[in-house]
Write a protein that holds these residues in place. Structure first.
Motif, PDB file in Angstrom:
ATOM      1  N   ARG A 209      38.785  54.103 -32.843  1.00  0.00           N
ATOM      2  CA  ARG A 209      37.159  54.832 -33.131  1.00  0.00           C
ATOM      3  C   ARG A 209      36.040  55.152 -32.126  1.00  0.00           C
ATOM      4  O   ARG A 209      36.004  56.181 -31.836  1.00  0.00           O
ATOM      5  CB  ARG A 209      36.671  54.757 -34.597  1.00  0.00           C
ATOM      6  CG  ARG A 209      37.206  55.209 -35.882  1.00  0.00           C
ATOM      7  CD  ARG A 209      36.518  55.151 -36.894  1.00  0.00           C
ATOM      8  NE  ARG A 209      37.271  55.624 -38.438  1.00  0.00           N
ATOM      9  CZ  ARG A 209      36.979  55.382 -39.683  1.00  0.00           C
ATOM     10  NH1 ARG A 209      35.220  55.501 -40.021  1.00  0.00           N
ATOM     11  NH2 ARG A 209      37.143  56.295 -40.364  1.00  0.00           N
ATOM     12  N   LEU A 210      36.313  54.386 -30.985  1.00  0.00           N
ATOM     13  CA  LEU A 210      35.624  53.739 -30.060  1.00  0.00           C
ATOM     14  C   LEU A 210      36.159  55.103 -28.748  1.00  0.00           C
ATOM     15  O   LEU A 210      36.041  54.781 -28.061  1.00  0.00           O
ATOM     16  CB  LEU A 210      35.098  52.833 -30.092  1.00  0.00           C
ATOM     17  CG  LEU A 210      34.497  51.523 -30.988  1.00  0.00           C
ATOM     18  CD1 LEU A 210      34.194  50.481 -30.925  1.00  0.00           C
ATOM     19  CD2 LEU A 210      32.993  52.671 -31.201  1.00  0.00           C
ATOM     20  N   LEU A 211      37.747  54.902 -28.600  1.00  0.00           N
ATOM     21  CA  LEU A 211      37.508  56.038 -27.466  1.00  0.00           C
ATOM     22  C   LEU A 211      37.420  56.725 -27.234  1.00  0.00           C
ATOM     23  O   LEU A 211      37.235  57.039 -25.800  1.00  0.00           O
ATOM     24  CB  LEU A 211      39.717  56.236 -28.074  1.00  0.00           C
ATOM     25  CG  LEU A 211      40.750  54.788 -27.642  1.00  0.00           C
ATOM     26  CD1 LEU A 211      42.082  55.383 -28.472  1.00  0.00           C
ATOM     27  CD2 LEU A 211      40.503  54.826 -26.301  1.00  0.00           C
ATOM     28  N   PRO A 212      36.582  57.556 -28.013  1.00  0.00           N
ATOM     29  CA  PRO A 212      35.674  58.959 -27.305  1.00  0.00           C
ATOM     30  C   PRO A 212      34.530  58.904 -26.807  1.00  0.00           C
ATOM     31  O   PRO A 212      34.079  58.881 -25.518  1.00  0.00           O
ATOM     32  CB  PRO A 212      35.637  59.682 -29.032  1.00  0.00           C
ATOM     33  CG  PRO A 212      36.419  59.549 -29.702  1.00  0.00           C
ATOM     34  CD  PRO A 212      36.839  57.976 -29.625  1.00  0.00           C
ATOM     35  N   THR A 213      33.708  57.375 -26.658  1.00  0.00           N
ATOM     36  CA  THR A 213      33.154  56.840 -26.136  1.00  0.00           C
ATOM     37  C   THR A 213      33.654  56.931 -24.627  1.00  0.00           C
ATOM     38  O   THR A 213      32.803  56.713 -23.996  1.00  0.00           O
ATOM     39  CB  THR A 213      32.267  55.534 -26.474  1.00  0.00           C
ATOM     40  OG1 THR A 213      33.370  54.286 -26.637  1.00  0.00           O
ATOM     41  CG2 THR A 213      32.119  55.892 -28.348  1.00  0.00           C
ATOM     42  N   LEU A 214      34.837  56.257 -24.321  1.00  0.00           N
ATOM     43  CA  LEU A 214      35.037  56.454 -23.109  1.00  0.00           C
ATOM     44  C   LEU A 214      34.277  57.485 -22.037  1.00  0.00           C
ATOM     45  O   LEU A 214      34.282  57.178 -20.628  1.00  0.00           O
ATOM     46  CB  LEU A 214      36.487  56.083 -22.541  1.00  0.00           C
ATOM     47  CG  LEU A 214      37.381  55.459 -22.879  1.00  0.00           C
ATOM     48  CD1 LEU A 214      38.827  54.996 -22.650  1.00  0.00           C
ATOM     49  CD2 LEU A 214      36.295  54.227 -21.920  1.00  0.00           C
ATOM     50  N   VAL A 215      34.298  59.360 -22.966  1.00  0.00           N
ATOM     51  CA  VAL A 215      33.718  60.053 -22.011  1.00  0.00           C
ATOM     52  C   VAL A 215      32.604  59.850 -21.793  1.00  0.00           C
ATOM     53  O   VAL A 215      31.300  60.594 -20.930  1.00  0.00           O
ATOM     54  CB  VAL A 215      34.098  61.563 -22.402  1.00  0.00           C
ATOM     55  CG1 VAL A 215      33.611  62.474 -22.189  1.00  0.00           C
ATOM     56  CG2 VAL A 215      35.153  61.057 -23.760  1.00  0.00           C
ATOM     57  N   ILE A 216      31.301  58.672 -21.992  1.00  0.00           N
ATOM     58  CA  ILE A 216      30.342  58.896 -21.827  1.00  0.00           C
ATOM     59  C   ILE A 216      29.597  58.651 -20.777  1.00  0.00           C
ATOM     60  O   ILE A 216      29.239  58.189 -20.172  1.00  0.00           O
ATOM     61  CB  ILE A 216      29.809  57.791 -23.267  1.00  0.00           C
ATOM     62  CG1 ILE A 216      29.568  57.898 -24.563  1.00  0.00           C
ATOM     63  CG2 ILE A 216      28.051  57.061 -23.034  1.00  0.00           C
ATOM     64  CD1 ILE A 216      29.065  57.024 -25.997  1.00  0.00           C
ATOM     65  N   LEU A 217      31.017  57.579 -20.030  1.00  0.00           N
ATOM     66  CA  LEU A 217      30.696  57.400 -18.829  1.00  0.00           C
ATOM     67  C   LEU A 217      30.352  58.196 -18.100  1.00  0.00           C
ATOM     68  O   LEU A 217      29.579  57.642 -16.596  1.00  0.00           O
ATOM     69  CB  LEU A 217      32.748  56.690 -18.069  1.00  0.00           C
ATOM     70  CG  LEU A 217      33.274  55.223 -18.967  1.00  0.00           C
ATOM     71  CD1 LEU A 217      34.133  55.111 -18.498  1.00  0.00           C
ATOM     72  CD2 LEU A 217      32.051  53.618 -18.168  1.00  0.00           C
ATOM     73  N   ILE A 218      30.670  58.900 -18.300  1.00  0.00           N
ATOM     74  CA  ILE A 218      30.617  60.538 -16.927  1.00  0.00           C
ATOM     75  C   ILE A 218      28.466  61.185 -17.272  1.00  0.00           C
ATOM     76  O   ILE A 218      28.310  61.247 -16.219  1.00  0.00           O
ATOM     77  CB  ILE A 218      31.389  61.771 -17.721  1.00  0.00           C
ATOM     78  CG1 ILE A 218      32.661  61.498 -17.886  1.00  0.00           C
ATOM     79  CG2 ILE A 218      30.308  63.261 -16.535  1.00  0.00           C
ATOM     80  CD1 ILE A 218      33.376  63.081 -18.567  1.00  0.00           C
ATOM     81  N   ALA A 219      28.379  60.230 -18.445  1.00  0.00           N
ATOM     82  CA  ALA A 219      26.989  60.523 -18.560  1.00  0.00           C
ATOM     83  C   ALA A 219      25.883  60.050 -17.585  1.00  0.00           C
ATOM     84  O   ALA A 219      25.239  60.574 -16.781  1.00  0.00           O
ATOM     85  CB  ALA A 219      26.569  60.858 -20.219  1.00  0.00           C
ATOM     86  N   PRO A 220      25.399  59.071 -17.609  1.00  0.00           N
ATOM     87  CA  PRO A 220      24.538  58.496 -16.608  1.00  0.00           C
ATOM     88  C   PRO A 220      24.618  59.421 -15.441  1.00  0.00           C
ATOM     89  O   PRO A 220      23.768  59.837 -14.921  1.00  0.00           O
ATOM     90  CB  PRO A 220      25.000  57.092 -16.713  1.00  0.00           C
ATOM     91  CG  PRO A 220      25.562  56.672 -18.055  1.00  0.00           C
ATOM     92  CD  PRO A 220      26.812  57.630 -17.610  1.00  0.00           C
TER      93      PRO A 220
END
Length: 331
Positions: A209-220
């Protein structure tokens, strides 16, 4: 360490109400929708289109924010213990600043056409972002028994919120406040980047369920690029290029993981895909404007199409899940 050591998004016992199980992660959908509104507005401005699409997206964003806020406030009144569980959860804690980030993003989207309304959202958004940043970081370094497997890219969310502040703050006439939040956001992004990469490299893989959070790497770096442009007068200098190109490489890393993400069942954590894609879309279109690069111009248009498809799919899957009573369930 085994998978049994990884954090599970435990909810409340079976038989509890759906309101009690409403997760704070729902606010990630508001961030994604606000990102769509901002991306559409920039595209409309660049191509000379009318602003009907961005206004519709912004109206939907505001409606969803009001609905989720009222529901979560009711949850806090009726089930304060459930909110407390989320606040003490090593993953969900990081999603609380999504509330203040949503206010900041809506203020940014409102500023071109309704500056007074934008200011009315931006000021409490900044105050709440500052309070939540202090509270979340204090929680991280307090006496809670956090371990390396508890860290995930979701921990970037408080840092991202701080670098959102200058995007509207500088045009509104608050440069010093904007500099302060930007500085804090960049410093904590670098610290958290080290921790997150250590966790991803040397510990167990993220739970499904936490795999989609990898995309958050892009945001900062993507949001940092947009904020830096506001702070330095829109000059595409060396630091701006570093931030933008870092966002591109993190996007490439996240893209490699998409196949694994698509294999897991739909969950609200999938909304973590939306805002980072929107941030990269905005950054690419701004980079194209400043550099005159045809490649980046076409890339920005392509990313906008990808963003619209992603968010449309997320909206469809969320509505479908609601109709089937598959969300707001005990976890």
């Amino acid at each position: 360490m085994t998978d049994n050591a990884t954090p599970q998004l435990h909810g409340t016992p079976h038989g509890s109400t759906r309101l009690e199980n409403l997760p704070v992660t729902f606010f990630a959908s508001v961030m994604g929708l606000a990102g769509v509104a901002l991306s559409l507005h920039l595209a409309e401005t660049r191509f000379g289109w009318g602003h009907m699409a961005s206004r519709a997206a912004l109206a939907l964003t505001i409606a969803v924010f009001i609905g989720v806020t009222l529901a979560y406030a009711l949850k806090a009144l009726r089930h304060p213990g459930a909110v407390g569980e989320e606040w003490h959860h090593p993953v969900k804690l990081a999603f609380f600043p999504a509330i203040s980030i949503s206010l900041l993003l809506m203020a940014t989207a409102l500023r071109p056409e309704a500056p007074a309304a934008a200011l009315a959202l931006w000021l409490p958004g900044v105050a709440l972002q500052g309070a939540l940043t202090l509270a979340v970081i204090s929680g991280w370094i307090g006496r809670r028994p956090f371990q390396p497997m508890h860290i995930s890219p979701a921990w970037f969310i408080p840092a991202v919120g701080n670098v959102v502040v200058p995007v509207a703050g500088v045009p509104m006439g608050f440069p010093e406040i904007s500099w302060m939040f930007f500085s804090v956001g960049v410093i904590f992004w670098l610290v958290l980047l080290t921790l997150v990469m250590n966790r991803l490299t040397f510990h167990d893989p993220l739970p499904g369920r936490l795999l989609p959070t990898l995309v958050i790497l892009i945001a900062p770096p993507a949001v940092g690029f947009l904020a830096w442009l506001q702070l330095n007068g829109g000059v595409l200098d060396a630091f701006a290029r570093v931030l933008y190109n870092a966002a591109l490489w993190f996007a490439a890393i996240a893209l490699i993981q998409v196949k694994g993400v698509l294999r897991i069942p739909f969950a609200l954590s999938f909304w973590a895909l939306s805002f980072p894609v929107a941030a990269l879309t905005l950054a690419t279109m701004r980079y194209a404007d400043l550099s005159g690069s045809i490649v980046h111009d076409r890339a920005g248009t392509s990313l906008l199409c990808v963003l619209l498809v992603v968010v449309a799919a997320l909206v469809f899957r969320t509505i479908k899940a609601i109709a089937r009573s598959e969300i707001c369930l005990p976890e």
